[in-house]
Scaffold this motif. Structure first.
Motif, mmCIF file in Angstrom:
data_model
loop_
_atom_site.group_PDB
_atom_site.id
_atom_site.type_symbol
_atom_site.label_atom_id
_atom_site.label_comp_id
_atom_site.label_asym_id
_atom_site.label_seq_id
_atom_site.Cartn_x
_atom_site.Cartn_y
_atom_site.Cartn_z
ATOM 1 N N HIS A 87 0.852 -1.183 0.000
ATOM 2 C CA HIS A 87 0.000 0.000 0.000
ATOM 3 C C HIS A 87 0.886 1.230 0.000
ATOM 4 C CE1 HIS A 87 1.007 -0.546 4.295
ATOM 5 N NE2 HIS A 87 0.876 0.774 4.383
ATOM 6 N N HIS A 89 0.864 5.734 1.057
ATOM 7 C CA HIS A 89 0.191 6.853 1.714
ATOM 8 C C HIS A 89 0.435 8.106 0.878
ATOM 9 C CE1 HIS A 89 -0.312 4.191 5.125
ATOM 10 N NE2 HIS A 89 0.974 3.896 5.026
ATOM 11 N N GLU A 94 6.491 7.555 6.235
ATOM 12 C CA GLU A 94 6.150 6.674 7.357
ATOM 13 C C GLU A 94 7.423 6.207 8.046
ATOM 14 O OE1 GLU A 94 3.368 3.480 6.478
ATOM 15 O OE2 GLU A 94 4.617 2.073 7.593
HETATM 16 MN MN MN Z 1 2.007 2.208 5.568
#
Ligand code: MN
Ligand code: GLV
Length: 196
Positions: A87, A89, A94
């Protein structure tokens, strides 16, 4: 990161109809110490699902005091052999901290599709630059717990497989067959896993 705040804090009023970029502030007289406290990451997530993982979020929607502060946090629980699937963002980098267990963490860069990865144990960090596809895979014998920190109050998440194979309305089979260089039957089979 998100824009700088223009005041000490701006506890989000999630019920207000106004606001597209962040949320308006709760009136100061209504703000209490409880607004700055959140215990939503204190309990173990349920990893009894097909992928063997679960993510809990402390972001502006669950913890309105984060409004305008440009940061948020997740708790990621991963069963042995479980995966927090690929995935990205769209609005945040992160920073991962493994608290318990052993996780293979990695991301793919946009230049040359290079895959950068590492197996992390307790206390070890890995950073995923903003917008890049990444995952965490439990390669240990026991459950793993990670804490992830973001430089956005609402990082957003685009999960690769359901984005492509579980979109509503569906992306045409011929588009996915062409993109993945497989036949449409294979696409239909994968799509059936992401029906909602
Ligand atoms: Mn993540
Ligand atoms: C892990 O990748 C997370 O988004 O919390």
């Amino acid at each position: 990161s998100d824009p700088d705040p223009l005041q000490d804090f701006c506890v989000a009023d999630l019920d207000s109809a106004a606001g597209t970029n962040g949320f308006p502030c709760k009136p100061l007289a209504a703000v209490t110490s409880d607004d700055f406290f959140f215990d939503g990451l204190s309990t173990e997530g349920d990893t009894g699902n097909v992928i063997g993982s679960s993510v809990a979020s402390a972001n502006v929607l669950t913890f309105p005091a984060l409004n305008t502060l440009g940061l948020s946090m997740n708790r990621v629980d991963v069963a042995p052999g479980g995966l927090n699937p690929p995935h990205s963002h769209p609005r945040a980098s992160e920073l991962i901290l493994v608290v318990e267990g052993r996780l293979l963490v990695g991301f793919v860069g946009s230049a040359g599709n290079r895959f950068f990865s590492k197996v992390l144990g307790p206390g070890e960090n890995f950073v995923v630059p903003k917008g890049l596809v990444h995952f965490q895979y439990n390669v240990g014998e026991v459950k793993a717990v990670a804490v992830t920190a973001f430089d956005s109050q609402l990082p957003g998440v685009v999960v690769a497989a359901p984005t492509l194979f579980g979109a509503t309305p569906p992306i045409p089979d011929e588009v996915l067959a062409k993109a993945f260089q497989v036949d449409q039957k294979t696409v239909a089979m994968i799509k059936s896993k992401f029906e909602r």
